[in-house]
Write a protein that holds these residues in place. Structure first.
Motif, short mmCIF file in Angstrom:
data_model
loop_
_atom_site.label_atom_id
_atom_site.label_comp_id
_atom_site.label_asym_id
_atom_site.label_seq_id
_atom_site.Cartn_x
_atom_site.Cartn_y
_atom_site.Cartn_z
N ARG A 403 -28.82 22.34 41.71
CA ARG A 403 -28.18 23.26 40.76
C ARG A 403 -28.68 24.70 40.91
N GLU A 406 -25.90 27.28 41.59
CA GLU A 406 -25.14 27.58 40.38
C GLU A 406 -25.91 28.54 39.47
N ARG A 409 -25.83 32.16 40.79
CA ARG A 409 -24.53 32.71 41.13
C ARG A 409 -24.30 34.10 40.52
#
Length: 469
Positions: A403, A406, A409
C-alpha cells in the motif's frame, strides 16, 4: 539530621552530595537527547492505556522507570533538563549514601573520600546526564547495601532492605547481580540466624522481579546488538570503574593499601561479582555493557577510600585532587554533542527549518520513528505518510508494503530519514526494500533536491518530478 535512625555528620554526607549535584547538573541541557532518551520521553508522554500494551511487547524491564518518569514529566515537564533531572538525583543519592556507608564501615574520612570519589566519577556523571535509570539504580544499590550493613551490625529488620532490593530489580533486572555479592557479605558474618533472615527478606523481594523476568525474557532480542566482551571491553570497564585510565594504577595501589576488614567484606564482593558474573555469562549470551554495572562504581570508591584513609591528610587530599584533575577532561568531553550515539536535536532542527506544512515524512527503518519523541514539536504539520497506527507499539505500525504506492500518490515533497544504525533484528526488511524501490531508487518519479547530515544518519528531501498525477 535524622536518617535511618541516626544522626549523620553533615559534612561527611552533604559535601559529596552537593559536589555530585554541581558536577552532574552542569551542562545538563548541553548534549542533545539521543535515541534511548527519545524512548524515555515518548513512553513518559503516553496515556497509561497505551503504555502497558507496549510493555507487553518490548522494554518491560524499563516499565517501572517509565511509570516513574510519567509522574515526573506530569509535574515538571518533558524538556531535556526535566527528563534528565531524576538521573541527577540518582547520582546525588549515590554520592551521599556512599559517604554514609563509608562512614559507618571505616569512619568519617573514609566516608568523605568515598563520597567524593563517586561525585567526581566521569562514568557516574555521564549517566547522570541521560534520561535513563542507571544512576537511579546505582543510588539504590548503595542504599540497599547501607540497609544491609545496618541490619547485620545492629540487628535491625531486613524489611526495608527487601523493599529496596525489589525496587532495584523492578527498575533494572541486571542490578540484581548485587544480590550474590550481598550473599557473600552475609556468609562472611558466619551467623546462621542472620543468613536465614536475609534469605527470607531477599526471597520475598525477588518474587516480583521473577515475574518481571518471565515477561522480559522473550523480549531479549532487543539487546541482540550487544557483542561478546573482549580484552578491550574489560580494560575499559576497569578504567571506568576506577574513574579514568590515568587513575587506574593509583587506584589499584590504594585498594591494596586499605586494610579495613569490615569494609572489604562489604565492598570487595560488590566490586568483583556483578561484573564478573555478567562478563562470563556474556561469553555465551552477550548482555554486557558498562552501564549495567555502573552501580559498582561506589564499591570501588569505598575500597579506594580505605587506602586513602591510610595516608595523612597532607597526602590524601592531593591524591584526591589529582583524581579530580585527571577526570576533568572526561567530564568536558562527555558534554560534547559528539559523545552521544546520535544527535536528534540537529535532526529536529533540519526538519523544522526545511519543511513546510503538508510535506511528508518517511523513515527508512520503522523503528527509527521513535526518534520523533525527542523533540516532537519539530515534526508538527508533517504527514507520517506510511504510518498506519502511529500510536500502536513502541514505534507505531506501518501500512503493508503493497500500500506504500497508494500512500505516496498525492505526496509532492517528502523527507526521507535514513538512520545509519540498522536494527539488530528488523521486522520490516520487506518494507525497507519497498521504500528503497519506490523512493530512493525511483529516479523517474522522484528527484532528490536536498541532503543533510546529522550524527546518526542523514535526511534526504525528495520532490516528485512533473508531470504531477
Amino acid at each position: 539530621m535524622p536518617v535511618l535512625g541516626h544522626r549523620i555528620p553533615a559534612p561527611t554526607v552533604l559535601v559529596p552530595a552537593l559536589l555530585a549535584l554541581v558536577i552532574t547538573a552542569c551542562g545538563l541541557d548541553g548534549p542533545a537527547l539521543w535515541r534511548d532518551e527519545a524512548v524515555t520521553a515518548g513512553m513518559a508522554r503516553r496515556p497509561l492505556g497505551s503504555l502497558f500494551p507496549v510493555l507487553g511487547e518490548i522494554d518491560a524491564v524499563h516499565g517501572l522507570y517509565y511509570l516513574l518518569m510519567k509522574g515526573f514529566v506530569a509535574l515538571f515537564g518533558d524538556g531535556e533538563t526535566a527528563l534528565r533531572a531524576p538521573s541527577v538525583i540518582g547520582a546525588v543519592l549515590a554520592a551521599g549514601a556512599t559517604a554514609e556507608l563509608g562512614r559507618r564501615l571505616g569512619g568519617a574520612r573514609v566516608g568523605l573520600f568515598a563520597g567524593l570519589l563517586v561525585a567526581i566519577s566521569p562514568a557516574m556523571s555521564r549517566y547522570a546526564q541521560e534520561a535513563r535509570q542507571y544512576t537511579l539504580v546505582s543510588g539504590l544499590a548503595v542504599l540497599a547495601t547501607l540497609l544491609l550493613v545496618l541490619a547485620l551490625r545492629e540487628r535491625r529488620t531486613f524489611t526495608w532492605y527487601g523493599v529496596t532490593i525489589a525496587l532495584l530489580g523492578l527498575l533494572h533486572l541486571f542490578t540484581l547481580l548485587l544480590v550474590p555479592a550481598h550473599l557473600v557479605t552475609v556468609l562472611l558474618r558466619r551467623d546462621r540466624g542472620l543468613l536465614l533472615r536475609w534469605a527470607s527478606a531477599t526471597s520475598a523481594a525477588l518474587a516480583p522481579c521473577a515475574v518481571l523476568a518471565a515477561v522480559a525474557l522473550p523480549q531479549s532480542g532487543q539487546v541482540g546488538w550487544i557483542e561478546p566482551p573482549d580484552a578491550v571491553v574489560v580494560t575499559r570497564m576497569l578504567d571506568d570503574l576506577a574513574g579514568t585510565p590515568a587513575f587506574f594504577a593509583l587506584c589499584v595501589v590504594l585498594i591494596l593499601l586499605g586494610r579495613n576488614a569490615a569494609l572489604w567484606r562489604t565492598a570487595a564482593p560488590w566490586t568483583v561479582l556483578p561484573p564478573l558474573i555478567l562478563l562470563v555469562a556474556s561469553l555465551w549470551d552477550p548482555f554486557y555493557v558498562f552501564r549495567y554495572v555502573l552501580f559498582c562504581v561506589p564499591a570501588v570508591a569505598l575500597l579506594t577510600a580505605a587506602g586513602l584513609d591510610r595516608l595523612r591528610w597532607s597526602a590524601g587530599v592531593p591524591v584526591l585532587l589529582t583524581a579530580a584533575l585527571l577526570a576533568l577532561p572526561a567530564h568536558q568531553q562527555m558534554r560534547l554533542p559528539s559523545e552521544r550515539a546520535d544527535d536528534l536535536r540537529t535532526l529536529a532542527r533540519i526538519i523544522e527549518t526545511e519543511s513546510a506544512p503538508g510535506d511528508a515524512l518517511v523513515f527508512h527503518y520503522t523503528d527509527s520513528r521513535r526518534v520523533m519523541s525527542a523533540y516532537p514539536d519539530a515534526y508538527t504539520g508533517l504527514s507520517d505518510v506510511l504510518a498506519d497506527r502511529p500510536d500502536e507499539g513502541l514505534d507505531g505500525r506501518e501500512a503493508p508494503a503493497e500500500r506504500f504506492g497508494e500512500r505516496l500518490r498525492d505526496v509532492r515533497r517528502l523527507f526521507y530519514v535514513d538512520y545509519s544504525r540498522k536494527p539488530a533484528a528488523s521486522l520490516f526488511t520487506d518494507s525497507d526494500a519497498a521504500k528503497e524501490s519506490l523512493i530512493r531508487d525511483n529516479d523517474a518519479e522522484w528527484a532528490r533536491t536536498g541532503r543533510w547530515l546529522f550524527k546518526g544518519g542523514s535526511v534526504h528531501l525528495y520532490e516528485r518530478r512533473p508531470p504531477f498525477t
